[in-house]
Design a protein around this motif. Sequence first.
Motif, PDB file in Angstrom:
ATOM      1  N   ALA A 171       0.824  -1.201   0.000  1.00  0.00           N
ATOM      2  CA  ALA A 171       0.000   0.000   0.000  1.00  0.00           C
ATOM      3  C   ALA A 171       0.863   1.258   0.000  1.00  0.00           C
ATOM      4  O   ALA A 171       2.063   1.210   0.278  1.00  0.00           O
ATOM      5  CB  ALA A 171      -0.918   0.000   1.227  1.00  0.00           C
ATOM      6  N   CYS A 172       0.230   2.397  -0.304  1.00  0.00           N
ATOM      7  CA  CYS A 172       0.940   3.665  -0.204  1.00  0.00           C
ATOM      8  C   CYS A 172       1.167   3.994   1.260  1.00  0.00           C
ATOM      9  O   CYS A 172       0.204   4.048   2.036  1.00  0.00           O
ATOM     10  CB  CYS A 172       0.131   4.779  -0.872  1.00  0.00           C
ATOM     11  SG  CYS A 172       0.869   6.417  -0.692  1.00  0.00           S
ATOM     12  N   PRO A 173       2.403   4.218   1.688  1.00  0.00           N
ATOM     13  CA  PRO A 173       2.659   4.505   3.103  1.00  0.00           C
ATOM     14  C   PRO A 173       2.044   5.835   3.525  1.00  0.00           C
ATOM     15  O   PRO A 173       2.121   6.827   2.803  1.00  0.00           O
ATOM     16  CB  PRO A 173       4.189   4.548   3.185  1.00  0.00           C
ATOM     17  CG  PRO A 173       4.653   4.785   1.790  1.00  0.00           C
ATOM     18  CD  PRO A 173       3.633   4.154   0.895  1.00  0.00           C
ATOM     19  N   SER A 174       1.448   5.841   4.699  1.00  0.00           N
ATOM     20  CA  SER A 174       0.811   7.045   5.225  1.00  0.00           C
ATOM     21  C   SER A 174       1.853   8.030   5.740  1.00  0.00           C
ATOM     22  O   SER A 174       2.983   7.662   6.078  1.00  0.00           O
ATOM     23  CB  SER A 174      -0.156   6.687   6.353  1.00  0.00           C
ATOM     24  OG  SER A 174      -1.240   5.926   5.857  1.00  0.00           O
ATOM     25  N   VAL A 175       1.450   9.267   5.824  1.00  0.00           N
ATOM     26  CA  VAL A 175       2.314  10.343   6.313  1.00  0.00           C
ATOM     27  C   VAL A 175       2.733  10.080   7.761  1.00  0.00           C
ATOM     28  O   VAL A 175       1.917   9.683   8.597  1.00  0.00           O
ATOM     29  CB  VAL A 175       1.567  11.693   6.216  1.00  0.00           C
ATOM     30  CG1 VAL A 175       2.306  12.788   6.977  1.00  0.00           C
ATOM     31  CG2 VAL A 175       1.364  12.086   4.764  1.00  0.00           C
ATOM     32  N   GLY A 176       4.022  10.301   8.041  1.00  0.00           N
ATOM     33  CA  GLY A 176       4.507  10.293   9.414  1.00  0.00           C
ATOM     34  C   GLY A 176       4.649   8.944  10.075  1.00  0.00           C
ATOM     35  O   GLY A 176       4.817   8.881  11.299  1.00  0.00           O
ATOM     36  N   LEU A 177       4.618   7.847   9.287  1.00  0.00           N
ATOM     37  CA  LEU A 177       4.679   6.512   9.888  1.00  0.00           C
ATOM     38  C   LEU A 177       5.826   5.648   9.392  1.00  0.00           C
ATOM     39  O   LEU A 177       6.113   4.616   9.996  1.00  0.00           O
ATOM     40  CB  LEU A 177       3.374   5.745   9.617  1.00  0.00           C
ATOM     41  CG  LEU A 177       2.103   6.267  10.279  1.00  0.00           C
ATOM     42  CD1 LEU A 177       0.929   5.369   9.900  1.00  0.00           C
ATOM     43  CD2 LEU A 177       2.261   6.316  11.788  1.00  0.00           C
ATOM     44  N   TRP A 178       6.461   6.045   8.290  1.00  0.00           N
ATOM     45  CA  TRP A 178       7.449   5.163   7.673  1.00  0.00           C
ATOM     46  C   TRP A 178       8.760   5.896   7.419  1.00  0.00           C
ATOM     47  O   TRP A 178       8.762   7.048   6.999  1.00  0.00           O
ATOM     48  CB  TRP A 178       6.930   4.613   6.346  1.00  0.00           C
ATOM     49  CG  TRP A 178       5.747   3.704   6.480  1.00  0.00           C
ATOM     50  CD1 TRP A 178       4.427   4.065   6.502  1.00  0.00           C
ATOM     51  CD2 TRP A 178       5.774   2.280   6.629  1.00  0.00           C
ATOM     52  NE1 TRP A 178       3.634   2.956   6.637  1.00  0.00           N
ATOM     53  CE2 TRP A 178       4.433   1.843   6.716  1.00  0.00           C
ATOM     54  CE3 TRP A 178       6.805   1.342   6.685  1.00  0.00           C
ATOM     55  CZ2 TRP A 178       4.102   0.504   6.865  1.00  0.00           C
ATOM     56  CZ3 TRP A 178       6.464   0.003   6.826  1.00  0.00           C
ATOM     57  CH2 TRP A 178       5.131  -0.408   6.911  1.00  0.00           C
ATOM     58  N   ILE A 179       9.849   5.169   7.631  1.00  0.00           N
ATOM     59  CA  ILE A 179      11.186   5.660   7.318  1.00  0.00           C
ATOM     60  C   ILE A 179      11.605   5.088   5.963  1.00  0.00           C
ATOM     61  O   ILE A 179      11.595   3.871   5.760  1.00  0.00           O
ATOM     62  CB  ILE A 179      12.206   5.229   8.390  1.00  0.00           C
ATOM     63  CG1 ILE A 179      11.863   5.859   9.748  1.00  0.00           C
ATOM     64  CG2 ILE A 179      13.626   5.599   7.961  1.00  0.00           C
ATOM     65  CD1 ILE A 179      12.034   7.363   9.817  1.00  0.00           C
ATOM     66  N   LEU A 180      11.950   5.986   5.046  1.00  0.00           N
ATOM     67  CA  LEU A 180      12.515   5.584   3.762  1.00  0.00           C
ATOM     68  C   LEU A 180      14.034   5.554   3.912  1.00  0.00           C
ATOM     69  O   LEU A 180      14.651   6.568   4.246  1.00  0.00           O
ATOM     70  CB  LEU A 180      12.106   6.583   2.674  1.00  0.00           C
ATOM     71  CG  LEU A 180      12.769   6.406   1.306  1.00  0.00           C
ATOM     72  CD1 LEU A 180      12.363   5.085   0.667  1.00  0.00           C
ATOM     73  CD2 LEU A 180      12.417   7.577   0.383  1.00  0.00           C
TER      74      LEU A 180
END
Length: 219
Positions: A190-199
């Motif tokens: 899925a498209c990662p939500s804002v503020g939850l994932w580290i790229l």
Amino acid sequence: MEGDTREAVGEKFSLDAMQHAREQSMEAVRRIAARIRPGMTTEEATADATALLKDMGMDRIWHPTLIRFGDDTLKRFSDRADPTRVLGEDDIFFIDIGPVWRGHEGDAGDTFVTGTDPQRRACADAARALWHEVSERWRSERLGGQALYAFAEQRAAEMGWRLNLDIKGHRVSDFPHAIYKAGKLGDFSACPSVGLWILEIQIAHPDQPYGAFYEDLLY
């Protein structure tokens, strides 16, 4: 929905607090880098970084502070660095920290060089540039995590670097994110939500024994 469980947060979660954790972590990386000098060992630099984080008022760390010199920049997160390695006058190093601020997890990393070697500088710059290009693709096209890393691999090759696909990003949250068992960003469809994932972006020079690393919150 996949995102319903893999993007869960706690009752105290706040996007503002996540942004604060991001800003503090990036500032800490800059301050740590400014204190690292040729002649220091990895062990000395790591101890100094830990002291600085405490002075800045972090709550705790959620992952060990990693500093990699020279060819240790090719190692994965789980690989042990040589604590006695000495930073050279014409060298490359990266910093990866995971402090908790106000109960929320920061995670930041960047690569720096000593001296004036143009290839090492280009490598450090490329990791940053690739991160920003991939994150812009997330913002503009709302790609999922798997598609983002496929794009990153393609662009790294086009830029003349090798992408380390063992390093594929991860969740952060109000501490501790690990209870959600979200896995890697690069395996998240899925498209990662804002503020939850580290790229995370880790690249290697095509024929020299060093690489570069950059990571930040998708915000």
